[in-house]
Scaffold this active site. Sequence first.
Site, PDB file in Angstrom:
ATOM      1  N   ASN A   1      50.567  32.797  65.272  1.00 39.01           N
ATOM      2  CA  ASN A   1      49.660  33.811  65.822  1.00 39.01           C
ATOM      3  C   ASN A   1      48.862  33.311  67.019  1.00 39.01           C
ATOM      4  O   ASN A   1      47.804  33.843  67.321  1.00 39.01           O
ATOM      5  CB  ASN A   1      48.704  34.313  64.744  1.00 39.01           C
ATOM      6  CG  ASN A   1      47.720  33.245  64.314  1.00 39.01           C
ATOM      7  OD1 ASN A   1      47.982  32.058  64.457  1.00 39.01           O
ATOM      8  ND2 ASN A   1      46.600  33.653  63.775  1.00 39.01           N
TER       9      ASN A   1
ATOM     10  N   LEU B   1      41.143  38.909  74.572  1.00 36.79           N
ATOM     11  CA  LEU B   1      41.769  38.180  73.466  1.00 36.79           C
ATOM     12  C   LEU B   1      42.892  38.977  72.810  1.00 36.79           C
ATOM     13  O   LEU B   1      43.647  38.441  72.010  1.00 36.79           O
ATOM     14  CB  LEU B   1      40.723  37.825  72.403  1.00 36.79           C
ATOM     15  CG  LEU B   1      39.729  36.753  72.799  1.00 36.79           C
ATOM     16  CD1 LEU B   1      38.619  36.649  71.764  1.00 36.79           C
ATOM     17  CD2 LEU B   1      40.435  35.420  72.952  1.00 36.79           C
TER      18      LEU B   1
ATOM     19  N   THR C   1      48.596  33.846  70.087  1.00 36.26           N
ATOM     20  CA  THR C   1      48.786  34.717  71.248  1.00 36.26           C
ATOM     21  C   THR C   1      47.472  35.337  71.694  1.00 36.26           C
ATOM     22  O   THR C   1      47.458  36.206  72.548  1.00 36.26           O
ATOM     23  CB  THR C   1      49.799  35.825  70.906  1.00 36.26           C
ATOM     24  OG1 THR C   1      49.337  36.515  69.741  1.00 36.26           O
ATOM     25  CG2 THR C   1      51.187  35.247  70.656  1.00 36.26           C
ATOM     26  N   HIS C   2      46.381  34.903  71.111  1.00 33.40           N
ATOM     27  CA  HIS C   2      45.050  35.392  71.483  1.00 33.40           C
ATOM     28  C   HIS C   2      44.460  34.384  72.465  1.00 33.40           C
ATOM     29  O   HIS C   2      43.948  33.354  72.077  1.00 33.40           O
ATOM     30  CB  HIS C   2      44.160  35.525  70.247  1.00 33.40           C
ATOM     31  CG  HIS C   2      44.735  36.415  69.201  1.00 33.40           C
ATOM     32  ND1 HIS C   2      44.542  37.772  69.203  1.00 33.40           N
ATOM     33  CD2 HIS C   2      45.533  36.147  68.130  1.00 33.40           C
ATOM     34  CE1 HIS C   2      45.169  38.310  68.172  1.00 33.40           C
ATOM     35  NE2 HIS C   2      45.783  37.343  67.504  1.00 33.40           N
ATOM     36  N   ARG C   3      44.533  34.692  73.749  1.00 37.01           N
ATOM     37  CA  ARG C   3      44.164  33.742  74.804  1.00 37.01           C
ATOM     38  C   ARG C   3      42.710  33.905  75.223  1.00 37.01           C
ATOM     39  O   ARG C   3      42.329  34.919  75.809  1.00 37.01           O
ATOM     40  CB  ARG C   3      45.067  33.928  76.013  1.00 37.01           C
ATOM     41  CG  ARG C   3      46.544  33.650  75.770  1.00 37.01           C
ATOM     42  CD  ARG C   3      46.832  32.162  75.738  1.00 37.01           C
ATOM     43  NE  ARG C   3      46.512  31.520  76.980  1.00 37.01           N
ATOM     44  CZ  ARG C   3      47.379  31.305  77.964  1.00 37.01           C
ATOM     45  NH1 ARG C   3      48.638  31.661  77.832  1.00 37.01           N
ATOM     46  NH2 ARG C   3      47.001  30.707  79.070  1.00 37.01           N
TER      47      ARG C   3
END
Length: 172
Positions: free
Chosen positions: A83, A93, A85-87
């Site tokens: 998971n 985010l 993929t929250h940058r």
Amino acid sequence: MNNKHWTRFELLHQTVKNKNIHIKGTHSYYSDAYDDGFESSVVRYLHGDEVTKDRQPRWAVDQLYIGDYVCIGAEAVILMGGNHTHRADWFSLYPFMDVIDEAYQSKGDTHIQDGAWIGMRAMIMPGITLGEGAVVAANSVVTKDVPHTGLLVVIQRSLSSIVSMIKPLSVF
């Protein structure tokens, strides 16, 4: 969860099916007295579970390596890289699907070396190495590697003591 009791445990080499989890030896166990077992309850966000085992991964999958004589307490959590993929360095985010491949950032493989002990309800963050003989106390959150025979204990603070430690924001 029928017939659960605090004396029950599962030997990982007998129960683990995910090809991305590598078990060394035959002595490592999980105390599964209160949940649905190691793969269903402890390992989170790892490709190759019951839902994703027949899907082609979109990126190289981080691996979980567990040494021999490892003890994992009940309700522990080992977070993996599925998971990421929250940058935080992007404008949001939110994991936008049209750029999901570019958003993914691997945290690397997670290693739990021989003789490590993970206490009840401890959480191991992705990409961490617990050295040989390392001990993680119950309810601890591991965000950095724990060295060979290292001991990690997190002392809980009350919310009021944490709030009193925060400095007021400057007005500008």
